[in-house]
Design an enzyme around this catalytic site. Structure first.
Site, PDB file in Angstrom:
ATOM      1  N   THR A  64     -19.824 -83.579 -20.881  1.00  0.00           N
ATOM      2  CA  THR A  64     -21.144 -83.267 -21.411  1.00  0.00           C
ATOM      3  C   THR A  64     -21.296 -81.755 -21.501  1.00  0.00           C
ATOM      4  O   THR A  64     -20.339 -81.006 -21.288  1.00  0.00           O
ATOM      5  CB  THR A  64     -22.243 -83.935 -20.556  1.00  0.00           C
ATOM      6  OG1 THR A  64     -23.505 -83.752 -21.185  1.00  0.00           O
ATOM      7  CG2 THR A  64     -22.272 -83.388 -19.139  1.00  0.00           C
ATOM      8  N   LYS A  68     -18.070 -79.714 -24.306  1.00  0.00           N
ATOM      9  CA  LYS A  68     -17.513 -80.593 -25.338  1.00  0.00           C
ATOM     10  C   LYS A  68     -16.576 -79.862 -26.300  1.00  0.00           C
ATOM     11  O   LYS A  68     -15.576 -80.436 -26.745  1.00  0.00           O
ATOM     12  CB  LYS A  68     -18.639 -81.279 -26.112  1.00  0.00           C
ATOM     13  CG  LYS A  68     -19.404 -82.313 -25.285  1.00  0.00           C
ATOM     14  CD  LYS A  68     -20.425 -83.050 -26.132  1.00  0.00           C
ATOM     15  CE  LYS A  68     -21.157 -84.107 -25.325  1.00  0.00           C
ATOM     16  NZ  LYS A  68     -22.105 -84.884 -26.154  1.00  0.00           N
ATOM     17  N   GLU A  83     -10.247 -89.289 -35.071  1.00  0.00           N
ATOM     18  CA  GLU A  83     -10.876 -88.776 -36.293  1.00  0.00           C
ATOM     19  C   GLU A  83     -12.312 -88.354 -36.023  1.00  0.00           C
ATOM     20  O   GLU A  83     -12.765 -87.308 -36.502  1.00  0.00           O
ATOM     21  CB  GLU A  83     -10.843 -89.830 -37.403  1.00  0.00           C
ATOM     22  CG  GLU A  83     -11.457 -89.325 -38.710  1.00  0.00           C
ATOM     23  CD  GLU A  83     -11.489 -90.375 -39.804  1.00  0.00           C
ATOM     24  OE1 GLU A  83     -11.816 -90.006 -40.949  1.00  0.00           O
ATOM     25  OE2 GLU A  83     -11.200 -91.553 -39.516  1.00  0.00           O
ATOM     26  N   ASN A  92     -16.328 -86.009 -26.127  1.00  0.00           N
ATOM     27  CA  ASN A  92     -17.127 -86.475 -24.986  1.00  0.00           C
ATOM     28  C   ASN A  92     -16.371 -87.485 -24.125  1.00  0.00           C
ATOM     29  O   ASN A  92     -16.871 -87.906 -23.087  1.00  0.00           O
ATOM     30  CB  ASN A  92     -18.454 -87.078 -25.462  1.00  0.00           C
ATOM     31  CG  ASN A  92     -18.313 -88.498 -26.000  1.00  0.00           C
ATOM     32  OD1 ASN A  92     -17.253 -88.894 -26.487  1.00  0.00           O
ATOM     33  ND2 ASN A  92     -19.388 -89.272 -25.908  1.00  0.00           N
ATOM     34  N   GLY A 141     -31.950 -81.280 -38.030  1.00  0.00           N
ATOM     35  CA  GLY A 141     -31.093 -80.552 -37.103  1.00  0.00           C
ATOM     36  C   GLY A 141     -29.706 -80.397 -37.693  1.00  0.00           C
ATOM     37  O   GLY A 141     -29.220 -81.283 -38.413  1.00  0.00           O
ATOM     38  N   ALA A 142     -29.067 -79.264 -37.395  1.00  0.00           N
ATOM     39  CA  ALA A 142     -27.738 -79.004 -37.949  1.00  0.00           C
ATOM     40  C   ALA A 142     -26.795 -78.480 -36.879  1.00  0.00           C
ATOM     41  O   ALA A 142     -25.858 -77.744 -37.181  1.00  0.00           O
ATOM     42  CB  ALA A 142     -27.842 -78.015 -39.113  1.00  0.00           C
ATOM     43  N   THR A 167     -33.573 -73.400 -40.541  1.00  0.00           N
ATOM     44  CA  THR A 167     -32.860 -72.447 -41.396  1.00  0.00           C
ATOM     45  C   THR A 167     -31.920 -73.248 -42.286  1.00  0.00           C
ATOM     46  O   THR A 167     -30.921 -73.788 -41.814  1.00  0.00           O
ATOM     47  CB  THR A 167     -32.058 -71.446 -40.548  1.00  0.00           C
ATOM     48  OG1 THR A 167     -32.918 -70.825 -39.597  1.00  0.00           O
ATOM     49  CG2 THR A 167     -31.416 -70.389 -41.429  1.00  0.00           C
ATOM     50  N   SER A 169     -29.754 -72.494 -44.414  1.00  0.00           N
ATOM     51  CA  SER A 169     -28.369 -72.025 -44.533  1.00  0.00           C
ATOM     52  C   SER A 169     -27.474 -72.659 -43.477  1.00  0.00           C
ATOM     53  O   SER A 169     -26.288 -72.916 -43.726  1.00  0.00           O
ATOM     54  CB  SER A 169     -28.307 -70.499 -44.424  1.00  0.00           C
ATOM     55  OG  SER A 169     -28.815 -70.054 -43.179  1.00  0.00           O
ATOM     56  N   MET A 232     -32.873 -88.630 -30.856  1.00  0.00           N
ATOM     57  CA  MET A 232     -31.684 -88.719 -30.021  1.00  0.00           C
ATOM     58  C   MET A 232     -31.953 -88.312 -28.574  1.00  0.00           C
ATOM     59  O   MET A 232     -31.132 -88.572 -27.695  1.00  0.00           O
ATOM     60  CB  MET A 232     -30.560 -87.875 -30.632  1.00  0.00           C
ATOM     61  CG  MET A 232     -30.040 -88.472 -31.936  1.00  0.00           C
ATOM     62  SD  MET A 232     -28.877 -87.408 -32.843  1.00  0.00           S
ATOM     63  CE  MET A 232     -27.492 -87.369 -31.700  1.00  0.00           C
TER      64      MET A 232
END
EC number: 1.1.1.25
Length: 288
Positions: A64, A68, A83, A92, A141-142, A167, A169, A232
């Site tokens: 965790t 990670k 993969e 994880n 979220g990114a 953001t 970008s 999440m």
């Protein structure tokens, strides 16, 4: 013979993994010992802990925050990556590459990394009866959490995917990196938005940020609608879920994802499939 497992993190005292996996062991009829393992926040310490654990006969480990990415790099240089781990850029779940062990490779050089987070999310949604095949999905979220769920969602048959971030970008960079990492993702058109500009009708919207835990709210427009909203995070009232619940959406936090990803790790290690619905009920009864 007792099989030994650990979860490595910093901090780690809050982790529910020992209780979850102990229940899994009971359900599977296996004698297991699963413990929390604190580790100083640096790559050398992480590597030392992992090597000592597997050299001593450990079967598997969960990883965790904040390790990670370090686990990813460790496995990439040793026993390989699944993969899902390659695309997520994070690991994880640690286990030993049996093919390498059969060739006489030492355990510490046969470390194999997997990532079960995204599949844990998908499996939870499927248990809830949420329709993923053909679904219009948006992720807010990114960061690493979003990165880990994109491939499993596409494999589950979603029709469209949009990624929004405060953001924009950062969302664009994420899509570029994912498309390079996976041909499955590259064949799928992903739209990007600033969170405040995300609008329209979606089947499922997923919050992959931790903003709700700090009491902050996302800049969501009233023109954004969905049938199902998933956060999440878990463990407290989440503003994201409240926002969509009052608008008639079905909602869920990420507790079922936590159990789902753990069950997949357990199956990777032991070959035993877990009845996740039964385990979830048992864990809820213990915590109440």
């Amino acid at each position: 013979m007792t099989q030994h497992f650990i979860v490595i993190g910093n901090p780690i005292a809050h982790s529910k993994s020992p209780e979850i996996h102990t229940l899994f062991g009971t359900q599977a009829g296996l004698d297991i010992c699963y413990q929390r393992q604190y580790c100083p926040d640096d790559a050398a310490s992480f590597t030392a802990v992992i090597e000592a654990f597997f050299h001593g006969g450990g079967v598997g480990a969960n990883v965790t925050v904040p390790f990670k990415q370090i686990a990813y790099e460790c496995c990439a240089a040793r026993g390989g990556l699944s993969e899902h781990a390659k695309v997520a850029g994070a690991v994880n779940t640690l286990l030993l590459n049996k093919a390498l062990l059969a060739k006489g490779v030492p355990p510490v050089e046969a470390l194999f990394g997997d990532n079960t987070d995204g599949q844990g999310l998908v499996n939870h949604m499927q248990r809830l009866g949420w329709p993923l095949n053909g679904a219009r999905v948006a992720i807010i979220g990114a960061g690493g959490a979003a990165r880990g769920v994109v491939l499993p969602l596409i494999e589950a048959g979603i029709e469209t995917l949009s990624i929004a971030n405060r953001t924009v970008s950062k969302a664009e960079i994420l899509v570029d990196e994912l498309s390079t990492a996976s041909e499955k993702i590259n064949q799928h058109t992903i739209q990007t938005y600033a969170t405040a500009d995300l609008s329209g009708d979606f089947d499922i919207i997923i919050n992959a940020t931790s903003i709700g835990l700090s009491g902050e709210t996302l800049p969501l427009t009233d023109k954004l609608n969905c049938q199902y909203a998933y956060d999440m995070m878990y463990g407290r009232e989440l503003p994201f879920l409240q926002h969509f619940s009052i608008r008639g959406a079905q909602t869920s936090d990420g507790y079922g994802m936590l159990i789902g990803q753990a069950a997949l790790s357990f199956e990777r290690w032991t070959g035993r499939a877990i009845d996740v619905a039964q385990a979830t009920t048992a864990l809820e009864n213990v915590s109440t």
